[in-house]
Design a protein around this motif. Structure first.
Motif, PDB file in Angstrom:
ATOM      1  N   SER A   1     -18.181  21.799  11.842  1.00 48.15           N
ATOM      2  CA  SER A   1     -16.736  21.690  11.653  1.00 48.15           C
ATOM      3  C   SER A   1     -16.028  21.896  12.945  1.00 48.15           C
ATOM      4  N   ILE A   2     -16.683  22.318  13.949  1.00 51.65           N
ATOM      5  CA  ILE A   2     -16.075  22.572  15.244  1.00 51.65           C
ATOM      6  C   ILE A   2     -15.109  21.365  15.749  1.00 51.65           C
ATOM      7  N   PRO A   3     -13.956  21.331  15.983  1.00 50.01           N
ATOM      8  CA  PRO A   3     -13.049  20.322  16.279  1.00 50.01           C
ATOM      9  C   PRO A   3     -13.461  19.841  17.961  1.00 50.01           C
ATOM     10  N   SER A   4     -13.368  18.672  18.324  1.00 52.60           N
ATOM     11  CA  SER A   4     -13.808  18.117  19.464  1.00 52.60           C
ATOM     12  C   SER A   4     -12.656  18.881  20.496  1.00 52.60           C
ATOM     13  N   CYS A   5     -13.477  19.512  21.578  1.00 60.76           N
ATOM     14  CA  CYS A   5     -12.666  20.087  22.614  1.00 60.76           C
ATOM     15  C   CYS A   5     -13.554  20.504  23.603  1.00 60.76           C
ATOM     16  N   PRO A   6     -12.696  20.809  24.802  1.00 59.10           N
ATOM     17  CA  PRO A   6     -13.557  21.090  26.162  1.00 59.10           C
ATOM     18  C   PRO A   6     -14.949  22.047  26.077  1.00 59.10           C
ATOM     19  N   GLY A   7     -14.759  22.979  25.226  1.00 57.23           N
ATOM     20  CA  GLY A   7     -15.711  24.001  25.143  1.00 57.23           C
ATOM     21  C   GLY A   7     -16.548  23.945  23.879  1.00 57.23           C
ATOM     22  N   GLU A   8     -16.641  22.833  23.258  1.00 55.40           N
ATOM     23  CA  GLU A   8     -17.347  22.807  21.987  1.00 55.40           C
ATOM     24  C   GLU A   8     -18.782  23.224  21.915  1.00 55.40           C
ATOM     25  N   ALA A   9     -19.411  23.007  22.999  1.00 57.57           N
ATOM     26  CA  ALA A   9     -20.841  23.352  23.405  1.00 57.57           C
ATOM     27  C   ALA A   9     -21.125  24.747  23.277  1.00 57.57           C
ATOM     28  N   ASP A  10     -20.268  25.401  23.977  1.00 60.58           N
ATOM     29  CA  ASP A  10     -20.382  27.109  24.158  1.00 60.58           C
ATOM     30  C   ASP A  10     -19.882  27.609  22.950  1.00 60.58           C
ATOM     31  N   LEU A  11     -18.827  27.269  22.258  1.00 60.50           N
ATOM     32  CA  LEU A  11     -18.506  27.671  21.026  1.00 60.50           C
ATOM     33  C   LEU A  11     -19.518  27.505  19.957  1.00 60.50           C
TER      34      LEU A  11
ATOM     35  N   THR B   1     -13.632  38.516  18.866  1.00 65.72           N
ATOM     36  CA  THR B   1     -14.516  37.843  19.725  1.00 65.72           C
ATOM     37  C   THR B   1     -14.676  36.254  19.143  1.00 65.72           C
ATOM     38  N   ILE B   2     -14.593  35.955  18.033  1.00 67.51           N
ATOM     39  CA  ILE B   2     -14.479  34.624  17.654  1.00 67.51           C
ATOM     40  C   ILE B   2     -13.036  33.967  18.162  1.00 67.51           C
ATOM     41  N   LEU B   3     -11.948  34.987  17.948  1.00 69.69           N
ATOM     42  CA  LEU B   3     -10.555  34.535  18.232  1.00 69.69           C
ATOM     43  C   LEU B   3     -10.899  33.971  19.888  1.00 69.69           C
ATOM     44  N   LEU B   4     -11.211  34.855  20.827  1.00 68.36           N
ATOM     45  CA  LEU B   4     -11.330  34.487  22.334  1.00 68.36           C
ATOM     46  C   LEU B   4     -12.335  33.402  22.589  1.00 68.36           C
ATOM     47  N   SER B   5     -13.359  33.337  21.783  1.00 64.54           N
ATOM     48  CA  SER B   5     -14.118  32.125  22.031  1.00 64.54           C
ATOM     49  C   SER B   5     -13.566  30.748  21.650  1.00 64.54           C
ATOM     50  N   VAL B   6     -12.883  30.617  20.484  1.00 61.90           N
ATOM     51  CA  VAL B   6     -11.987  29.543  20.310  1.00 61.90           C
ATOM     52  C   VAL B   6     -10.965  29.219  20.987  1.00 61.90           C
ATOM     53  N   ALA B   7     -10.146  30.451  21.542  1.00 67.81           N
ATOM     54  CA  ALA B   7      -9.239  30.168  22.695  1.00 67.81           C
ATOM     55  C   ALA B   7      -9.990  29.444  24.035  1.00 67.81           C
ATOM     56  N   GLY B   8     -11.171  30.152  24.299  1.00 65.69           N
ATOM     57  CA  GLY B   8     -11.836  29.655  25.203  1.00 65.69           C
ATOM     58  C   GLY B   8     -12.197  28.090  25.336  1.00 65.69           C
ATOM     59  N   ALA B   9     -12.759  27.785  24.245  1.00 66.66           N
ATOM     60  CA  ALA B   9     -13.054  26.432  23.920  1.00 66.66           C
ATOM     61  C   ALA B   9     -11.829  25.522  23.885  1.00 66.66           C
ATOM     62  N   CYS B  10     -10.767  26.066  23.534  1.00 64.00           N
ATOM     63  CA  CYS B  10      -9.591  25.219  23.819  1.00 64.00           C
ATOM     64  C   CYS B  10      -8.690  25.356  25.149  1.00 64.00           C
ATOM     65  N   GLY B  11      -9.465  25.995  26.140  1.00 62.70           N
ATOM     66  CA  GLY B  11      -9.022  25.872  27.487  1.00 62.70           C
ATOM     67  C   GLY B  11      -8.347  27.266  27.999  1.00 62.70           C
ATOM     68  N   ASP B  12      -7.897  27.893  26.994  1.00 64.05           N
ATOM     69  CA  ASP B  12      -7.295  29.348  27.273  1.00 64.05           C
ATOM     70  C   ASP B  12      -6.504  29.332  28.360  1.00 64.05           C
ATOM     71  N   ASP B  13      -5.261  28.607  28.367  1.00 61.55           N
ATOM     72  CA  ASP B  13      -4.547  28.507  29.390  1.00 61.55           C
ATOM     73  C   ASP B  13      -3.518  29.863  29.847  1.00 61.55           C
TER      74      ASP B  13
END
Lengths: 281, 281
Positions: free
Chosen positions: B250-260, B35-47
């Protein structure tokens, strides 16, 4: 192997497990699988020796991991291996389980590290695929061990996975390391694996003869069919020669074809059991 | 996971080992790491969702493998796991060893298969590297288990490898799957791992209280230091809140930061033990 070990033996690691990893892989056995792998890579031109070295080490690490787990009390309950106490006897059973697991992880790690260093990620990925397939389920050495828990054994699948799988990995991974298509190299690995199997059957039968003091017949020797049970000693010996001739014939056309054929002949002589005089023609 | 399993459950495979593999991973536990992995992938755009799916499955396979091996008689000798008999109780000890080994191989296999299908061999290789490092020696979960065989334990290394390592893998692998640099994502994984550790210490302490019928103090609870022993119940609870705040920060700046950040808060609520009334301010 020593370089791979160096990576895990750092001060921040648990000391006993670190020592157990060395203990499990040094000094080695005959190192037949990495020798075949490097010979195939050489025959294919070996344009990236760092990659074939890593592949050879990774393959041997998986082989050592399988020996450590196979020796555990719940499998063979072996006291010694390569002339010294087995890992679980020398270190404990928990450390033996972890040694096997750690060696598996390390094998995959060194493949992708070499791929990164050599800008050869595609080869590294192909090597990981070959090694994982030949080691796991449904057709690798884990499957081979798994067959021993079945009430009825598919003997062909059993031998293919338990013995031949890592020989197929040797030839496949040798080709991949040198940037060649692994597919044409599979038969060679499978045939070498089969040769080892028949040579083992022969050696077992001849040892039994010595122990029983009388020649063994074509009956079932150990409650499971094998080459000697099916073909007799002379028949199995002839079958072994046929398999090795087939192995040499199967070598795909490549720059180092002749040298590779020599290597297979040398390995063949090394595994060919000497028959007692009564079997000589 | 089901797709990964499908690959190994073929007719030519040994049936019991095939069944044991399903048994070990289905139905799952909380599946927190994927779940964490997919959330981070999502925050990074999950292309490349096929890659992040494979990464999530591979990570969970390694986690399941470690549970199967940890439950073995030579480690925890556990009778049940997730409400049903452990693999070695249900199937036998040899099959439990092989189940763990096969799940490890399968994890690496599905990573490189997904890489090949998606023309993303570099990502696959990076994922293999992260997963093998976080699972093996000297700093992965094998090392964590290995510390338990040492006379004197380096507690920081122990917790980092035994608990935090696979959480670091979750965030690293999420980023890699989406083509991002994993380095900035390590702290988040380490902090989530630490939070789980402190939450576990708290839960254990509160269970002990219930069992003993009296509040626990700041003394050593189980013969080994832990957050509650060092900080007391209220102190550990406050420490846990700090860690989680640090994780979100600590969450790095990324498109899905808020959701993460929302996901981390949700996970935090799920792991935060409810304190008995006497601890409320």
């Amino acid at each position: 192997m020593a370089r791979a070990l160096g990576r895990v033996q750092v001060e921040t690691a648990p000391a006993k497990l670190s020592q157990a990893l060395s203990y499990a892989i040094l000094p080695g056995g005959a190192r037949i699988r990495p020798t075949i792998l490097l010979s195939v890579a050489g025959a294919c031109g070996d344009d990236c020796p760092a990659m074939s070295d890593a592949a050879a080490a990774a393959l041997e690490l998986i082989h050592c991991a399988s020996l450590v787990h196979d020796d555990l009390p719940c499998f063979d309950d072996a006291d010694t291996r390569r002339g010294k106490p087995t890992v679980h006897r020398a270190y404990s059973e928990p450390l033996a389980v972890l040694t096997g697991d750690s060696l598996i992880m390390l094998a995959f790690e060194i493949l992708v590290r070499a791929g990164r260093a050599e800008d050869a990620n595609l080869r590294a990925a192909q090597l990981v695929l070959s090694l994982s397939q030949r080691s796991g389920m449904p057709g690798g050495i884990c499957a081979g061990q798994g067959w021993e828990s079945e009430a009825s054994i598919d003997l062909r699948a059993y031998h293919m996975s338990k013995t031949a799988a890592l020989f197929i990995a040797s030839t496949e991974m040798g080709a991949i390391s040198a940037g060649h298509d692994p597919e044409p190299w599979r038969d060679l690995g499978a045939l070498i694996g089969e040769a080892f199997q028949v040579a083992d059957d022969l050696r077992d039968a001849l040892l039994d003869e010595e122990a029983l003091g009388k020649p063994v017949g074509q009956d079932d020797l150990h409650g499971r069919p094998n080459a000697v049970a099916t073909l007799g000693v002379k028949g199995a010996r002839a079958h072994l020669s046929d398999i090795l001739a087939g192995a040499i014939a199967s070598i795909p056309s490549c720059p180092g074809e002749a040298d590779l054929a020599k290597m297979v002949r040398r390995q063949a002589q090394a595994i060919m059991p000497k028959l007692p005089e009564r079997y000589q023609v």
